[in-house]
Write a protein that holds these residues in place. Sequence first.
Motif, PDB file in Angstrom:
ATOM      1  N   GLN A 241     -24.091  23.156 -25.440  1.00 50.30           N
ATOM      2  CA  GLN A 241     -23.429  21.851 -25.490  1.00 50.30           C
ATOM      3  C   GLN A 241     -24.154  20.836 -24.615  1.00 50.30           C
ATOM      4  OE1 GLN A 241     -19.331  22.613 -24.380  1.00 50.30           O
ATOM      5  NE2 GLN A 241     -18.670  22.190 -26.467  1.00 50.30           N
ATOM      6  N   ASP A 242     -24.459  21.222 -23.387  1.00 48.99           N
ATOM      7  CA  ASP A 242     -25.162  20.314 -22.477  1.00 48.99           C
ATOM      8  C   ASP A 242     -26.485  19.855 -23.084  1.00 48.99           C
ATOM      9  OD1 ASP A 242     -23.200  20.385 -20.558  1.00 48.99           O
ATOM     10  OD2 ASP A 242     -24.187  21.904 -19.328  1.00 48.99           O
ATOM     11  N   ASP A 243     -27.206  20.790 -23.682  1.00 43.64           N
ATOM     12  CA  ASP A 243     -28.495  20.454 -24.281  1.00 43.64           C
ATOM     13  C   ASP A 243     -28.327  19.485 -25.450  1.00 43.64           C
ATOM     14  OD1 ASP A 243     -29.524  22.224 -22.469  1.00 43.64           O
ATOM     15  OD2 ASP A 243     -30.023  23.782 -23.934  1.00 43.64           O
ATOM     16  N   PHE A 244     -27.326  19.750 -26.284  1.00 44.31           N
ATOM     17  CA  PHE A 244     -27.107  18.870 -27.426  1.00 44.31           C
ATOM     18  C   PHE A 244     -26.651  17.491 -26.967  1.00 44.31           C
ATOM     19  CE2 PHE A 244     -24.431  17.087 -30.824  1.00 44.31           C
ATOM     20  CZ  PHE A 244     -25.382  17.021 -31.842  1.00 44.31           C
ATOM     21  N   CYS A 269     -32.099  22.634 -28.270  1.00 41.62           N
ATOM     22  CA  CYS A 269     -32.551  21.669 -29.273  1.00 41.62           C
ATOM     23  C   CYS A 269     -33.990  21.942 -29.707  1.00 41.62           C
ATOM     24  CB  CYS A 269     -32.427  20.239 -28.729  1.00 41.62           C
ATOM     25  SG  CYS A 269     -30.741  19.729 -28.358  1.00 41.62           S
ATOM     26  N   ILE A 270     -34.895  22.129 -28.756  1.00 41.16           N
ATOM     27  CA  ILE A 270     -36.292  22.345 -29.119  1.00 41.16           C
ATOM     28  C   ILE A 270     -36.477  23.721 -29.755  1.00 41.16           C
ATOM     29  CG2 ILE A 270     -36.895  23.137 -26.795  1.00 41.16           C
ATOM     30  CD1 ILE A 270     -39.173  21.258 -29.294  1.00 41.16           C
ATOM     31  N   ILE A 271     -35.760  24.734 -29.280  1.00 41.25           N
ATOM     32  CA  ILE A 271     -35.868  26.071 -29.872  1.00 41.25           C
ATOM     33  C   ILE A 271     -35.410  26.045 -31.327  1.00 41.25           C
ATOM     34  CG2 ILE A 271     -34.934  28.410 -29.797  1.00 41.25           C
ATOM     35  CD1 ILE A 271     -34.849  28.129 -26.740  1.00 41.25           C
ATOM     36  N   THR A 272     -34.295  25.371 -31.585  1.00 41.92           N
ATOM     37  CA  THR A 272     -33.777  25.278 -32.951  1.00 41.92           C
ATOM     38  C   THR A 272     -34.713  24.466 -33.832  1.00 41.92           C
ATOM     39  OG1 THR A 272     -31.518  25.421 -32.091  1.00 41.92           O
ATOM     40  CG2 THR A 272     -31.785  24.596 -34.336  1.00 41.92           C
ATOM     41  N   ALA A 273     -35.219  23.364 -33.294  1.00 42.83           N
ATOM     42  CA  ALA A 273     -36.141  22.524 -34.078  1.00 42.83           C
ATOM     43  C   ALA A 273     -37.419  23.278 -34.413  1.00 42.83           C
ATOM     44  CB  ALA A 273     -36.460  21.246 -33.311  1.00 42.83           C
ATOM     45  N   ALA A 315     -22.446  23.801 -36.906  1.00 45.09           N
ATOM     46  CA  ALA A 315     -22.270  25.163 -37.412  1.00 45.09           C
ATOM     47  C   ALA A 315     -22.253  26.175 -36.272  1.00 45.09           C
ATOM     48  CB  ALA A 315     -23.386  25.494 -38.405  1.00 45.09           C
ATOM     49  N   TYR A 316     -23.148  25.985 -35.296  1.00 46.44           N
ATOM     50  CA  TYR A 316     -23.178  26.875 -34.128  1.00 46.44           C
ATOM     51  C   TYR A 316     -21.857  26.846 -33.389  1.00 46.44           C
ATOM     52  CZ  TYR A 316     -23.982  28.297 -29.299  1.00 46.44           C
ATOM     53  OH  TYR A 316     -23.855  28.887 -28.070  1.00 46.44           O
ATOM     54  N   GLU A 317     -21.308  25.652 -33.198  1.00 48.51           N
ATOM     55  CA  GLU A 317     -20.068  25.527 -32.444  1.00 48.51           C
ATOM     56  C   GLU A 317     -18.922  26.258 -33.127  1.00 48.51           C
ATOM     57  OE1 GLU A 317     -18.132  22.278 -29.636  1.00 48.51           O
ATOM     58  OE2 GLU A 317     -18.458  21.499 -31.652  1.00 48.51           O
ATOM     59  N   GLU A 318     -18.807  26.114 -34.426  1.00 40.12           N
ATOM     60  CA  GLU A 318     -17.715  26.773 -35.144  1.00 40.12           C
ATOM     61  C   GLU A 318     -17.869  28.290 -35.104  1.00 40.12           C
ATOM     62  OE1 GLU A 318     -15.039  25.254 -36.170  1.00 40.12           O
ATOM     63  OE2 GLU A 318     -15.911  23.370 -35.465  1.00 40.12           O
ATOM     64  N   GLU A 319     -19.096  28.790 -35.300  1.00 36.06           N
ATOM     65  CA  GLU A 319     -19.326  30.225 -35.275  1.00 36.06           C
ATOM     66  C   GLU A 319     -19.062  30.798 -33.883  1.00 36.06           C
ATOM     67  OE1 GLU A 319     -20.975  34.001 -34.658  1.00 36.06           O
ATOM     68  OE2 GLU A 319     -21.846  32.215 -33.722  1.00 36.06           O
ATOM     69  N   LEU A 352     -13.995  23.717 -23.697  1.00 34.88           N
ATOM     70  CA  LEU A 352     -15.376  23.539 -24.162  1.00 34.88           C
ATOM     71  C   LEU A 352     -15.449  23.028 -25.594  1.00 34.88           C
ATOM     72  CD1 LEU A 352     -17.117  26.762 -22.773  1.00 34.88           C
ATOM     73  CD2 LEU A 352     -17.587  24.410 -22.082  1.00 34.88           C
ATOM     74  N   TYR A 353     -14.530  23.476 -26.427  1.00 35.23           N
ATOM     75  CA  TYR A 353     -14.608  23.183 -27.862  1.00 35.23           C
ATOM     76  C   TYR A 353     -14.572  21.683 -28.123  1.00 35.23           C
ATOM     77  CZ  TYR A 353     -13.487  23.673 -32.860  1.00 35.23           C
ATOM     78  OH  TYR A 353     -13.506  23.603 -34.234  1.00 35.23           O
TER      79      TYR A 353
END
Length: 357
Positions: A241-244, A269-273, A315-319, A352-353
């Motif tokens: 969350q902090d990164d996003f 963010c960079i890992i996902t990108a 999607a990550y947050e919901e999962e 957190l959510y």
Amino acid sequence: MTSRDVTPTSLNHQRFQNAWPILRNDILGDFATKGMPGDAIDWYTKNLEYNTLGGKLLRGRAVVDSLAILKGRVLTDEEYFQAAVLGWSVELLQAFGLVADDIMDQSLTRRGHPCWYKVGDVGLRAINDACILEGTIFILLKKHFRGRDDYIEIVELFREMIYRTGMGQLLDVLTGPEHHVDLEKFSIERYRLIAIHKSAYFSIYLPIALAMLMHGIPRESPAHEAAMQISFSLGEYGQVQDDFIDFAGSPEHTGKVGTDIVNNKCSWCIITALALSKPEQRRVLEENYGRKGVENEGRVRTVFEQVGLREQYAAYEEETYRRVTRMIEAIPDDEAAPALKGGVFKAFLDKLYKRTK
């Protein structure tokens, strides 16, 4: 009984804040007994107030919230104050870490104000100020907990959390050094290790573990082991969350200018990108990530948008919410299980959510 029954939010927030002037006076009184002159006391006061106050106080309040949930009732004044001492000690640990972290990251703002090292003539004196904030924790613990049976365990827990957080910070700076960009070093395994040590231990596990110790649940119990494992997942979630938010949040809303891209941070963010990028997009990331120019940062942000980072995060947050909920429901049955399942961890997860700052 739910967490809302025992910890009404607005009342609890004010009650927690009311403990600070008492503890601040304890701290400054101890400082004065060491023979410190007036100008040193004034500086210490500014250091305490500027760096400890102004945040959301989520970690500190989590100690008293968790203890109330474990007990299943409103805390007595004595119980609340003791828990608030631990809560404010957690906030002091947070302040110590943020002062040091902002210097290392060369951040400009924190909580909507200049970082401490950027204030007036503070500069690198902030390093010593961070050390003093760390020492303050143990002055409070000694004054208010020395006569309790759980004093040693609480002190050792704080010491371990400081050590673990330092490990996470070390991994963070080694993985993404400021002047050497190597995206090959970025991996989700490395990222999780950083998140657990830098965030999960002190942000999630520490407040809950402190409440459990106050409630008489020893660290050797299955409940503590379950608490640690769930804390790791919650801590990773909070770090993502902090990164996003660093990428997607506005300074007006978050109170902080995002610096992860220009500081070569090993962020979600960079890992996902990198995992989603096409060859030409990866070249843009390799040529621009970790560079200080505004145009470089803009090119990276463009790729983040192109690969659908916002959708990936949603999607990550919901999962993650579903997965952590299942972990909470699977806590082993013992005397602490009902409160842990029904309140403590669910309260953390709900805070957190959908968090946006």
